[in-house]
Write a protein that holds these residues in place. Sequence first.
Motif, PDB file in Angstrom:
ATOM      1  N   ILE A 170       3.758   8.806 -21.449  1.00 23.78           N
ATOM      2  CA  ILE A 170       4.878   9.168 -20.573  1.00 23.78           C
ATOM      3  C   ILE A 170       4.482   9.018 -19.111  1.00 23.78           C
ATOM      4  CG2 ILE A 170       6.349  11.089 -19.808  1.00 23.78           C
ATOM      5  CD1 ILE A 170       6.234  12.100 -22.735  1.00 23.78           C
ATOM      6  N   ILE A 171       3.256   9.451 -18.780  1.00 23.02           N
ATOM      7  CA  ILE A 171       2.770   9.328 -17.401  1.00 23.02           C
ATOM      8  C   ILE A 171       2.651   7.854 -17.005  1.00 23.02           C
ATOM      9  CG2 ILE A 171       0.783   9.753 -15.882  1.00 23.02           C
ATOM     10  CD1 ILE A 171       0.340  12.379 -17.485  1.00 23.02           C
ATOM     11  N   GLN A 172       2.202   7.005 -17.942  1.00 25.58           N
ATOM     12  CA  GLN A 172       2.137   5.568 -17.670  1.00 25.58           C
ATOM     13  C   GLN A 172       3.528   5.009 -17.378  1.00 25.58           C
ATOM     14  OE1 GLN A 172       0.041   4.591 -21.385  1.00 25.58           O
ATOM     15  NE2 GLN A 172      -1.497   3.528 -20.166  1.00 25.58           N
TER      16      GLN A 172
ATOM     17  N   ILE B  50       0.842  -1.209   0.000  1.00 26.99           N
ATOM     18  CA  ILE B  50       0.000   0.000   0.000  1.00 26.99           C
ATOM     19  C   ILE B  50       0.874   1.254   0.000  1.00 26.99           C
ATOM     20  CG2 ILE B  50      -1.654   1.347   1.365  1.00 26.99           C
ATOM     21  CD1 ILE B  50      -2.812  -1.366   2.317  1.00 26.99           C
ATOM     22  N   PHE B  51       1.924   1.227   0.820  1.00 30.94           N
ATOM     23  CA  PHE B  51       2.845   2.371   0.907  1.00 30.94           C
ATOM     24  C   PHE B  51       3.518   2.625  -0.437  1.00 30.94           C
ATOM     25  CE2 PHE B  51       7.206   3.910   1.679  1.00 30.94           C
ATOM     26  CZ  PHE B  51       6.916   5.130   2.281  1.00 30.94           C
ATOM     27  N   ARG B  52       3.998   1.533  -1.093  1.00 33.65           N
ATOM     28  CA  ARG B  52       4.702   1.656  -2.370  1.00 33.65           C
ATOM     29  C   ARG B  52       3.794   2.226  -3.452  1.00 33.65           C
ATOM     30  NH1 ARG B  52       5.724  -2.307  -6.410  1.00 33.65           N
ATOM     31  NH2 ARG B  52       4.814  -3.889  -5.069  1.00 33.65           N
ATOM     32  N   TYR B  53       2.570   1.723  -3.527  1.00 31.29           N
ATOM     33  CA  TYR B  53       1.646   2.192  -4.556  1.00 31.29           C
ATOM     34  C   TYR B  53       1.187   3.621  -4.268  1.00 31.29           C
ATOM     35  CZ  TYR B  53       1.282  -2.184  -7.122  1.00 31.29           C
ATOM     36  OH  TYR B  53       1.559  -3.268  -7.909  1.00 31.29           O
ATOM     37  N   SER B  54       1.003   3.956  -3.002  1.00 35.74           N
ATOM     38  CA  SER B  54       0.576   5.315  -2.635  1.00 35.74           C
ATOM     39  C   SER B  54       1.635   6.333  -3.025  1.00 35.74           C
ATOM     40  CB  SER B  54       0.298   5.394  -1.127  1.00 35.74           C
ATOM     41  OG  SER B  54      -0.731   4.513  -0.764  1.00 35.74           O
ATOM     42  N   ILE B  55       2.888   6.039  -2.674  1.00 36.56           N
ATOM     43  CA  ILE B  55       3.986   6.935  -3.030  1.00 36.56           C
ATOM     44  C   ILE B  55       4.109   7.058  -4.547  1.00 36.56           C
ATOM     45  CG2 ILE B  55       6.500   7.203  -2.998  1.00 36.56           C
ATOM     46  CD1 ILE B  55       5.288   7.954  -0.378  1.00 36.56           C
ATOM     47  N   SER B  56       3.974   5.928  -5.240  1.00 34.66           N
ATOM     48  CA  SER B  56       4.095   5.916  -6.707  1.00 34.66           C
ATOM     49  C   SER B  56       3.011   6.762  -7.362  1.00 34.66           C
ATOM     50  CB  SER B  56       4.019   4.479  -7.237  1.00 34.66           C
ATOM     51  OG  SER B  56       5.028   3.683  -6.680  1.00 34.66           O
ATOM     52  N   ILE B  57       1.784   6.641  -6.873  1.00 30.34           N
ATOM     53  CA  ILE B  57       0.667   7.415  -7.424  1.00 30.34           C
ATOM     54  C   ILE B  57       0.877   8.905  -7.189  1.00 30.34           C
ATOM     55  CG2 ILE B  57      -1.800   7.926  -7.146  1.00 30.34           C
ATOM     56  CD1 ILE B  57      -2.163   4.884  -6.564  1.00 30.34           C
ATOM     57  N   ILE B  58       1.304   9.260  -5.979  1.00 33.23           N
ATOM     58  CA  ILE B  58       1.543  10.672  -5.645  1.00 33.23           C
ATOM     59  C   ILE B  58       2.634  11.263  -6.543  1.00 33.23           C
ATOM     60  CG2 ILE B  58       2.434  12.233  -3.857  1.00 33.23           C
ATOM     61  CD1 ILE B  58       1.054  10.318  -1.799  1.00 33.23           C
ATOM     62  N   LEU B  59       3.744  10.536  -6.687  1.00 38.60           N
ATOM     63  CA  LEU B  59       4.848  11.015  -7.526  1.00 38.60           C
ATOM     64  C   LEU B  59       4.429  11.114  -8.993  1.00 38.60           C
ATOM     65  CD1 LEU B  59       7.856   9.014  -5.984  1.00 38.60           C
ATOM     66  CD2 LEU B  59       7.466  11.485  -5.860  1.00 38.60           C
TER      67      LEU B  59
ATOM     68  N   PHE C  59       8.142   4.391 -11.047  1.00 37.49           N
ATOM     69  CA  PHE C  59       8.031   4.669  -9.612  1.00 37.49           C
ATOM     70  C   PHE C  59       7.596   3.436  -8.817  1.00 37.49           C
ATOM     71  CE2 PHE C  59       7.218   9.269 -10.935  1.00 37.49           C
ATOM     72  CZ  PHE C  59       8.513   9.645 -10.634  1.00 37.49           C
ATOM     73  N   VAL C  60       6.735   2.606  -9.414  1.00 37.26           N
ATOM     74  CA  VAL C  60       6.238   1.437  -8.698  1.00 37.26           C
ATOM     75  C   VAL C  60       7.321   0.354  -8.602  1.00 37.26           C
ATOM     76  CG1 VAL C  60       5.272  -0.219 -10.372  1.00 37.26           C
ATOM     77  CG2 VAL C  60       3.950   0.391  -8.370  1.00 37.26           C
ATOM     78  N   SER C  61       8.366   0.478  -9.433  1.00 38.77           N
ATOM     79  CA  SER C  61       9.454  -0.498  -9.415  1.00 38.77           C
ATOM     80  C   SER C  61      10.498  -0.187  -8.350  1.00 38.77           C
ATOM     81  CB  SER C  61      10.131  -0.545 -10.795  1.00 38.77           C
ATOM     82  OG  SER C  61       9.201  -0.874 -11.800  1.00 38.77           O
ATOM     83  N   ILE C  62      10.422   0.991  -7.780  1.00 38.79           N
ATOM     84  CA  ILE C  62      11.406   1.393  -6.769  1.00 38.79           C
ATOM     85  C   ILE C  62      11.120   0.691  -5.445  1.00 38.79           C
ATOM     86  CG2 ILE C  62      12.294   3.361  -5.424  1.00 38.79           C
ATOM     87  CD1 ILE C  62      11.589   5.137  -7.841  1.00 38.79           C
TER      88      ILE C  62
ATOM     89  N   CYS D 262       1.265  16.353 -13.530  1.00 39.66           N
ATOM     90  CA  CYS D 262       0.723  17.725 -13.476  1.00 39.66           C
ATOM     91  C   CYS D 262       1.754  18.742 -13.978  1.00 39.66           C
ATOM     92  CB  CYS D 262       0.306  18.064 -12.049  1.00 39.66           C
ATOM     93  SG  CYS D 262      -1.201  17.226 -11.510  1.00 39.66           S
ATOM     94  N   ILE D 263       3.007  18.545 -13.586  1.00 36.82           N
ATOM     95  CA  ILE D 263       4.075  19.448 -14.047  1.00 36.82           C
ATOM     96  C   ILE D 263       4.215  19.354 -15.563  1.00 36.82           C
ATOM     97  CG2 ILE D 263       6.565  19.871 -13.985  1.00 36.82           C
ATOM     98  CD1 ILE D 263       6.498  18.898 -11.033  1.00 36.82           C
ATOM     99  N   LEU D 264       4.200  18.127 -16.081  1.00 37.64           N
ATOM    100  CA  LEU D 264       4.348  17.892 -17.517  1.00 37.64           C
ATOM    101  C   LEU D 264       3.228  18.559 -18.312  1.00 37.64           C
ATOM    102  CD1 LEU D 264       6.095  16.312 -19.593  1.00 37.64           C
ATOM    103  CD2 LEU D 264       4.521  14.393 -19.288  1.00 37.64           C
ATOM    104  N   ILE D 265       2.005  18.485 -17.799  1.00 36.62           N
ATOM    105  CA  ILE D 265       0.852  19.091 -18.476  1.00 36.62           C
ATOM    106  C   ILE D 265       0.892  20.617 -18.341  1.00 36.62           C
ATOM    107  CG2 ILE D 265      -1.675  19.322 -18.403  1.00 36.62           C
ATOM    108  CD1 ILE D 265      -1.735  16.334 -17.541  1.00 36.62           C
ATOM    109  N   ALA D 266       1.263  21.088 -17.150  1.00 34.31           N
ATOM    110  CA  ALA D 266       1.269  22.532 -16.889  1.00 34.31           C
ATOM    111  C   ALA D 266       2.303  23.271 -17.734  1.00 34.31           C
ATOM    112  CB  ALA D 266       1.525  22.782 -15.402  1.00 34.31           C
ATOM    113  N   VAL D 267       3.487  22.667 -17.915  1.00 32.92           N
ATOM    114  CA  VAL D 267       4.529  23.345 -18.697  1.00 32.92           C
ATOM    115  C   VAL D 267       4.147  23.467 -20.172  1.00 32.92           C
ATOM    116  CG1 VAL D 267       6.423  22.685 -17.158  1.00 32.92           C
ATOM    117  CG2 VAL D 267       5.816  21.194 -19.074  1.00 32.92           C
ATOM    118  N   GLN D 268       3.146  22.709 -20.584  1.00 29.33           N
ATOM    119  CA  GLN D 268       2.665  22.803 -21.965  1.00 29.33           C
ATOM    120  C   GLN D 268       1.471  23.752 -22.083  1.00 29.33           C
ATOM    121  OE1 GLN D 268       2.805  18.975 -24.328  1.00 29.33           O
ATOM    122  NE2 GLN D 268       3.112  18.111 -22.301  1.00 29.33           N
TER     123      GLN D 268
END
Length: 365
Positions: free
Chosen positions: A327-329, A13-22, A335-338, A28-34
């Motif tokens: 790219i987001i996928q 749960i911790f790993r997936y939560s952190i991965s989703i947040i990151l 992130f989930v592999s970390i 959001c940054i990728l979309i916003a800069v465009q």
Amino acid sequence: MKFKMSREVNGTIFRYSISIILTLLFGCILIAVQGENPLEAVGYIIEGAFGSKINIGNTIRWVISSLMVGGAATVAFKSGVSNLGIEGQLYMGALSAAIIGYSLELPHGLHIIACLLAASIVGMLYALIPALIRMYFKINELVTTLILNFIAKYLTEYITMWVIMGGQQSANGSASITTPQIFKTARLSTIIKGTTANTGIFIALGILVLIAFIYKYTLEGYEFTQIGHNINFARMGGVNINKSFILVFLISGLISGMGGGIEVTGSYYRFTPNFSNNLGWDGIMITRVANNNPIAVIIVSIIWGALKQGALHMERMTTLNRLVVIIIQMLFVLFVSIDYDNLFNKWKEKIKSKKINYKGGSSIC
């Protein structure tokens, strides 16, 4: 035992939560800069995936292919077999289904079975090649399956162009390289009118449930799992490694080939080069995110299919390209592999050692 299980669940749960947040943060940054609003972009993705009956049908179409390649990858990776050749097996299965679909005249149900059976057998036999090479020549399947992907892609294109079409090609280039359309008797039934959502969804779901059953309740599934966890321990436990290794490859190739057959009989109704668009690699990423769990593959495939369909709508409604979603996928898979537990433990050890050094230094003073 209960503590061990709860710790494992909490870690997941911790790993997936952190991965989703990151992933959300970087997305959001990728979309916003465009120059686009991230919330609006996400809204368009959801609308494109589930906003209407047609959209839901198109999402199901992508879910079917995700389930099939995810299932093929799960069988392989859960058993410790690095089958990176799902793409190639998919191509071989698709062409086989197309040939049976346009060259034979059979009753409807029988024709579909013949197409999918041919696709499954050819995919299975193509997967047998790297398994035998590994057994008799000790060449790692990572190398052979990757090479066989390219061979399958260009071999099927060659057969379509020079054998089936007789070498004729129009000014449209590679887009005109196709087999004839399969007969209507070879086509899977549509479940939502106006879309290519088809009865392949029931086949795909059935396969995932069957995989879960095999690994949980059968001796073969237990042996496959042991090989995946520790091949030396499995060998000492009496598991026939060579037999299991080949069997895993055959099952994975069978599912991949059938996946190609479903693409032809359910969506394209013919074989054409580049139909896959990296579906085989999608399967590897899906099973990685699902942690090789067949039931989790179903959930991840639904999300994966929704993102694919939603990305098309987002592309129409904004200045963003659908590649942003891809790219987001990829970021989520990364992130989930970390191993966050390991990173967290190392971080704690560093802080602890610094405190000890600080205390030691102050006592000397």
